[in-house]
Write an enzyme that holds these catalytic residues in place. Structure first.
Site, short mmCIF file in Angstrom:
data_model
loop_
_atom_site.label_atom_id
_atom_site.label_comp_id
_atom_site.label_asym_id
_atom_site.label_seq_id
_atom_site.Cartn_x
_atom_site.Cartn_y
_atom_site.Cartn_z
N ASP A 67 0.83 -1.20 0.00
CA ASP A 67 0.00 0.00 0.00
C ASP A 67 0.87 1.25 0.00
O ASP A 67 2.10 1.18 0.02
CB ASP A 67 -0.96 0.00 1.20
CG ASP A 67 -0.24 -0.21 2.54
OD1 ASP A 67 0.99 -0.02 2.60
OD2 ASP A 67 -0.91 -0.55 3.53
N ASN A 136 -7.32 -0.83 14.44
CA ASN A 136 -8.76 -0.98 14.15
C ASN A 136 -9.04 -2.26 13.37
O ASN A 136 -10.15 -2.46 12.88
CB ASN A 136 -9.29 0.23 13.40
CG ASN A 136 -8.60 0.42 12.05
OD1 ASN A 136 -7.71 -0.34 11.67
ND2 ASN A 136 -9.03 1.45 11.31
N HIS A 138 -7.47 -3.16 10.52
CA HIS A 138 -7.25 -3.07 9.08
C HIS A 138 -6.04 -3.91 8.65
O HIS A 138 -5.15 -4.19 9.43
CB HIS A 138 -7.12 -1.62 8.61
CG HIS A 138 -5.82 -0.94 8.92
ND1 HIS A 138 -5.72 0.42 9.08
CD2 HIS A 138 -4.55 -1.40 9.10
CE1 HIS A 138 -4.47 0.74 9.32
NE2 HIS A 138 -3.74 -0.34 9.35
N GLU A 143 -9.86 -0.73 5.36
CA GLU A 143 -10.40 -0.26 6.63
C GLU A 143 -11.70 -0.98 6.99
O GLU A 143 -12.32 -1.63 6.13
CB GLU A 143 -10.65 1.25 6.55
CG GLU A 143 -9.41 2.08 6.23
CD GLU A 143 -8.49 2.28 7.44
OE1 GLU A 143 -8.52 1.45 8.36
OE2 GLU A 143 -7.74 3.27 7.44
#
Length: 241
Positions: A67, A136, A138, A143
């Protein structure tokens, strides 16, 4: 999915590096996908040490960057490209034509995604994907709420991601989007390693491995991959039942 709990971060990083070395010895033209960041840092450093010590040649491998932060230039210390260049490429001598990173400054990010997908498909898919897990849940910039059926795509970033991401930059930096491989790439990779370490990851690891498999917690998808290894240290495992 296989779960291995290691004594500490060093031990799990050693094993992750060994997995990559073993693959490249067996398949010199392997397609590797790695992330940047604090979790894989020691794995990359140990990989370099082991490759040099054992004379393992990476020049025929294909490297896929997981990414990148949209709008961040590759010479910025917080960029994924900067991490890869300094921790991996300058030491392991990948062929320049075999390195594929997202151009996060492109005026046509959709085209960047399509190009990355084409590279992966034309090379027969990813042999080994290594990923971390965000606070979180991800993976990459996939996400919470993201579809499991996406290939490369542009992602609006969660507030948790933008807040935690500031640690990679020398000064406050506006982060709003990421460009990332999708979870469909993960599911189609031949082998996946998910790494997590430290007490701060204990709660999210417990949810990902023992809660519902749901796109509300993207890391839970790892349980749907038949050849995946979750590699965590004892601190990250403290909440598992």
């Amino acid at each position: 999915m296989q779960l291995i709990i290691f004594k500490d971060y060093n031990a799990l990083s050693q094993q992750a590096a060994n997995e990559i070395i073993s693959l490249v010895k067996h398949k010199p033209d392997a397609v590797l996908c790695l992330p940047s960041g604090s979790t894989p840092l020691l794995t990359c450093q140990l990989l370099v040490q082991k490759a040099k010590a054992e004379n393992v040649d990476f020049s025929s491998c294909t490297f896929i960057g997981l990414d990148e932060w949209v709008g961040i230039p590759p010479d910025n210390e917080g960029s994924c490209a900067f991490f890869f260049r300094n921790e991996v490429f300058k030491h392991l001598h990948f062929s320049a034509s075999h390195i594929h990173l997202f151009n996060a400054l492109s005026e046509n990010l959709a085209q960047e995604c399509a190009a990355m997908d084409s590279v992966i498909f034309e090379n027969g898919g990813i042999d080994l994907m290594l990923v971390g897990v965000g606070m979180n849940g991800h993976i990459g910039f996939n996400e919470p709420g993201i579809s499991f059926d996406l290939y490369s795509h542009i992602a609006p970033l969660d507030e948790t991601t933008t807040a935690v991401g500031q640690k990679y930059f020398k000064e406050a930096t506006e982060l709003s989007q990421g460009i990332t491989l999708g979870l469909k790439h993960l599911l189609e990779s031949k082998k996946v390693l998910l790494l997590a370490n430290g007490n701060k990851k204990a709660a999210i690891i417990q949810k990902a491995l023992e809660g519902e498999i749901t796109n509300a917690l993207p890391a839970s998808i790892i349980r749907q991959h038949s050849n995946s290894i979750v590699m965590i240290d004892e601190e990250a495992a403290v909440m598992l039942t």
